[in-house]
Design a protein around this motif. Sequence first.
Motif, short mmCIF file in Angstrom:
data_model
loop_
_atom_site.label_atom_id
_atom_site.label_comp_id
_atom_site.label_asym_id
_atom_site.label_seq_id
_atom_site.Cartn_x
_atom_site.Cartn_y
_atom_site.Cartn_z
N ALA A 14 1.22 20.32 0.76
CA ALA A 14 1.03 18.91 1.12
C ALA A 14 1.57 18.02 0.01
O ALA A 14 1.39 18.32 -1.17
CB ALA A 14 -0.45 18.61 1.34
N PRO A 15 2.28 16.95 0.37
CA PRO A 15 2.81 16.05 -0.66
C PRO A 15 1.69 15.27 -1.31
O PRO A 15 0.64 15.03 -0.70
CB PRO A 15 3.73 15.12 0.13
CG PRO A 15 3.13 15.10 1.50
CD PRO A 15 2.56 16.47 1.73
N PRO A 16 1.86 14.88 -2.57
CA PRO A 16 0.83 14.05 -3.22
C PRO A 16 0.79 12.67 -2.56
O PRO A 16 1.79 12.20 -2.01
CB PRO A 16 1.32 13.96 -4.67
CG PRO A 16 2.80 14.17 -4.59
CD PRO A 16 3.00 15.13 -3.45
N PRO A 17 -0.37 12.00 -2.58
CA PRO A 17 -0.45 10.65 -2.01
C PRO A 17 0.54 9.70 -2.70
O PRO A 17 0.79 9.81 -3.89
CB PRO A 17 -1.90 10.23 -2.30
CG PRO A 17 -2.64 11.51 -2.52
CD PRO A 17 -1.66 12.46 -3.13
N VAL A 18 1.09 8.80 -1.92
CA VAL A 18 2.04 7.82 -2.43
C VAL A 18 1.38 6.45 -2.42
O VAL A 18 0.83 6.03 -1.40
CB VAL A 18 3.33 7.80 -1.57
CG1 VAL A 18 4.27 6.71 -2.05
CG2 VAL A 18 4.01 9.16 -1.60
N GLY A 19 1.42 5.77 -3.55
CA GLY A 19 0.86 4.43 -3.61
C GLY A 19 1.78 3.43 -2.91
O GLY A 19 2.93 3.24 -3.31
N THR A 20 1.28 2.82 -1.83
CA THR A 20 2.11 1.92 -1.02
C THR A 20 1.58 0.50 -0.98
O THR A 20 2.14 -0.35 -0.30
CB THR A 20 2.21 2.46 0.42
OG1 THR A 20 0.89 2.52 0.99
CG2 THR A 20 2.83 3.85 0.45
N GLY A 29 17.78 -1.49 11.76
CA GLY A 29 18.35 -0.88 10.57
C GLY A 29 17.38 0.08 9.90
O GLY A 29 16.18 0.11 10.20
N VAL A 30 17.90 0.86 8.97
CA VAL A 30 17.09 1.82 8.23
C VAL A 30 16.22 1.08 7.22
O VAL A 30 16.69 0.17 6.52
CB VAL A 30 17.98 2.86 7.51
CG1 VAL A 30 17.13 3.80 6.66
CG2 VAL A 30 18.78 3.65 8.54
N LEU A 31 14.96 1.46 7.15
CA LEU A 31 13.99 0.82 6.26
C LEU A 31 13.45 1.86 5.27
O LEU A 31 13.31 3.04 5.60
CB LEU A 31 12.83 0.25 7.06
CG LEU A 31 13.18 -0.83 8.09
CD1 LEU A 31 11.99 -1.10 9.01
CD2 LEU A 31 13.60 -2.12 7.39
N GLU A 32 13.11 1.40 4.10
CA GLU A 32 12.54 2.29 3.09
C GLU A 32 11.65 1.48 2.16
O GLU A 32 11.97 0.35 1.80
CB GLU A 32 13.67 2.97 2.30
CG GLU A 32 13.20 4.13 1.45
CD GLU A 32 14.35 4.95 0.90
OE1 GLU A 32 14.08 6.00 0.29
OE2 GLU A 32 15.52 4.55 1.08
N ARG A 33 10.50 2.06 1.82
CA ARG A 33 9.53 1.42 0.93
C ARG A 33 9.16 0.01 1.41
O ARG A 33 9.16 -0.97 0.67
CB ARG A 33 10.07 1.38 -0.51
CG ARG A 33 10.30 2.76 -1.11
CD ARG A 33 10.80 2.65 -2.54
NE ARG A 33 9.78 2.07 -3.42
CZ ARG A 33 8.77 2.75 -3.99
NH1 ARG A 33 8.64 4.05 -3.73
NH2 ARG A 33 7.92 2.15 -4.78
N VAL A 34 8.87 -0.06 2.70
CA VAL A 34 8.44 -1.32 3.30
C VAL A 34 7.34 -1.01 4.30
O VAL A 34 7.31 0.08 4.90
CB VAL A 34 9.63 -2.04 3.98
CG1 VAL A 34 10.13 -1.26 5.19
CG2 VAL A 34 9.25 -3.45 4.40
N ALA A 35 6.38 -1.93 4.48
CA ALA A 35 5.25 -1.72 5.38
C ALA A 35 5.47 -2.48 6.69
O ALA A 35 6.17 -3.49 6.74
CB ALA A 35 3.96 -2.19 4.72
N ILE A 36 4.85 -1.99 7.75
CA ILE A 36 4.84 -2.65 9.06
C ILE A 36 3.42 -3.12 9.34
O ILE A 36 2.47 -2.34 9.22
CB ILE A 36 5.30 -1.70 10.17
CG1 ILE A 36 6.75 -1.26 9.97
CG2 ILE A 36 5.13 -2.35 11.54
CD1 ILE A 36 7.17 -0.16 10.91
#
Length: 610
Positions: A441-447, A394-401
Motif C-alpha cells: 500500500a502506498p504511504p498517505p499523501v498530504g493533499t 485536460g490532464v490534471l495533477e496535484r489539484v482537488a475537485i
Amino acid sequence: MTARLIDLEVLAGALSAAAWLAAAGCVAARRRRSAAALAAVAVLAFLARIGLVAALGRAGWWFVEEKLTVTLPLAAVTAVAAGAAALTARRWTALALAVAGYAAAAGPVLALFAGYPPGWGTGLVTAGAVGLAGVVTRRAAGHRSRRAPLVWLLALAPVVLGAAVAVPPPASADDGGHGVPVSSVRGPDPGTAAASGIPVRRFTLTARTATVTLGSGRRVEAWTFDGRVPGPALEVTQGDLVVVTLRNADIAAGVTLHWHGYDVPAGEDGVAGMTQEAVRPGESFEYRFRADQTGTYWYHTHEASDRAVRLGLYGTLVVRPRAAAGGADLTLPLHTFGTVLAVGDRDLPVTHFVAPGTPVRLRVVNTDDGPHRLTLTAPFRLVAVDGTDLNGPGVLERVAIRLPAGARADVAITAGVTPVALQVDDGRATVRLAPAADTPAPPPVGTAAWPTLDQTRYGTPAPTPLDAQSRFDRRFTMVLDRGVTLADGLPKYAFTVNGRAYPYVTTQTVRAGDLVHLTIVNRGRDTHPMHLHGHHVLALRYNGRPFTGSPLWMDTFDVQPGEVWEVGLRADNPGVWMNHCHNLKHAAKGMAVHLAYAGYHPASHHAHGA
C-alpha cells in the motif's frame, strides 16, 4: 471576498452598537470623557460600515438593499440625534446614545435574522423596535410622563403594522388545480415498448428497516432498499426502458424514488405529495422511463428525505452507451454514517486490483448533505460532471475537485505499476487501485494544500444551444438567505428564497419551449447545493464572470456564501418541478420553490419540499 465583506459589515455594526451603548452607560455614570471616546469609536465603526456597504454594492444590490434602505439611514438619524442631544439637551444624552446603539444593532440583527428582501414591513418593525427599546430604556431610568400611554402606542403601532405587512400570502396553488395533473405525465408503457423492440429492464426495490454491517464490522441501524446500504446498483444501457417497482415493507414514514439528475417525465419524479402520494407500508408503485441519457446518476427517496436518505434510502444509477468503452468502470457512492465516511458499504480503505495500462473510470457520487473534496495521487482527467461529458478535459495533477452535495464527478486515469489512491476529504476515505494483491500500500499523501480546480475555466469551449447573450423568455432571481418568516403556518428561523420559506415562495411559472435564465444569489453564511428536478442547467456566469472552459451542464451546484451564479435552461420537460437546496436539512427548513409549466399542477396540494 463578498462573504468576508458581509461578515465584516456585521461585525462593524455590532461594534458600533456596543460603543454607543457603552457611551450611554458612561454618560449615566458621569464619565463624559470615556463617553466621548466611545462615541468616537461608534462613529468610526459606522463610517467603516459605509465603506464596507459600498464595496458590497459592487457584488450586487441583493447584498446591500436593507442596509441602504433601512439600517444605515436609521443608524445615521439616531447618531445625529445623539450628537444634538449631547450638545443641546444634556438631560437626554444617555437616552439618545442608547437609542443610537439600538439603531446600530438593527444592522447585524436584520442581516442575521430578517433575510431578504427588507420590504415595508421590515422597515416598520425595525424602526418601531428601536423606538420601543428607547421607551423601555426611558421607563427603566425612572422617567414618568402623563403622555406615557400615547408614547407606548406610537412605539408599538409600527411594530404591529409592520409584522402584519411582512406576513407572506398563502402558497401559490399552481394553476388552482386546473389543467394537467403531473401524476398523469408518465413514461412509456412497458408492453407497448417491448412490442416495438425496445429492451425492457425490470427491477424491484423493497424499502425496509434493517441492521447493516459496514466493512469494519460496525453495525448500523438503517432504512434500506433490499436490506442493503446503498441500495442495489441499477446499471442499464442507453435506449433501455427502465421499469422499477418500489415496495414498502415497513418504512412508516413512507417512501418514493426520485431519480436524481435524470430528466424523467414529471409523473416519474418521485416527489411525495406533488407527483405521487408516498408509498406506505404494504403498498407499491411502478416507475418507468426511457434511459436516453448516458452517465452517472443516483436515486433516493423524496419523502422525509432529510432523515431517510441519511439513514440509507439511496442507491446509484448508471446508464452506459451501447458501444461501451473497455477498461475498468467503478461506481463509488460516498455516504456518512454518523461521523464515519464510507465508500459504498466500506468504511475502511477500499482496494481494487487493475492491470497496468488499463483505462479506469471512477464515478464518484456524493449522497451527503455537504461537499466532499477529491484528490488523486496520479495524473487524471475530469471527464464528466453530473452525468454529462466535458469537452476537451485536460490532464490534471496535484489539484482537488470540489464535489457538491448530490453531485457526481467522473474521473479517468490509466492504471500503472504503482498504486494510485483516490482520497476523499484528505484521507477520511480512500480508494486504492493496485496491480496485484501483493502490491504494498502506498504511504498517505498530504493533499490539504492542493488547490481546488476552477471548473469555470477547465476544458475546451464548444457550441451550446444557449449562452449568456441569448434572448431569454423568462428570468428569475433566487436570493438565498436565512431569517425569521412564516413556515408551515408558524414563524420560524427558516432557510429562505427571496425572503420566504416553502411553501410560501412564489412559484416560477414558465411555458413549454421558453428559454429560462436563473440568477442564484447567496446572501447567507451556509453553502447551498441547488438542485433543479427534471432539467440540466448550463452554467453561464459566476460572480459576473463568464464560463470560458468546457460547457458545464449540471443538475446540482454549490452556491457558496457571497456567490452569484447565472444559469440557463430550455423548458422542454413539462410538469411541476422542485428547485431546492440539496442540503436536505435546508430544504426541510424552507429552501425550496416550484418551477411550474403553465397548464400543469401538482398531483395534490399538500406538496412539500423534501
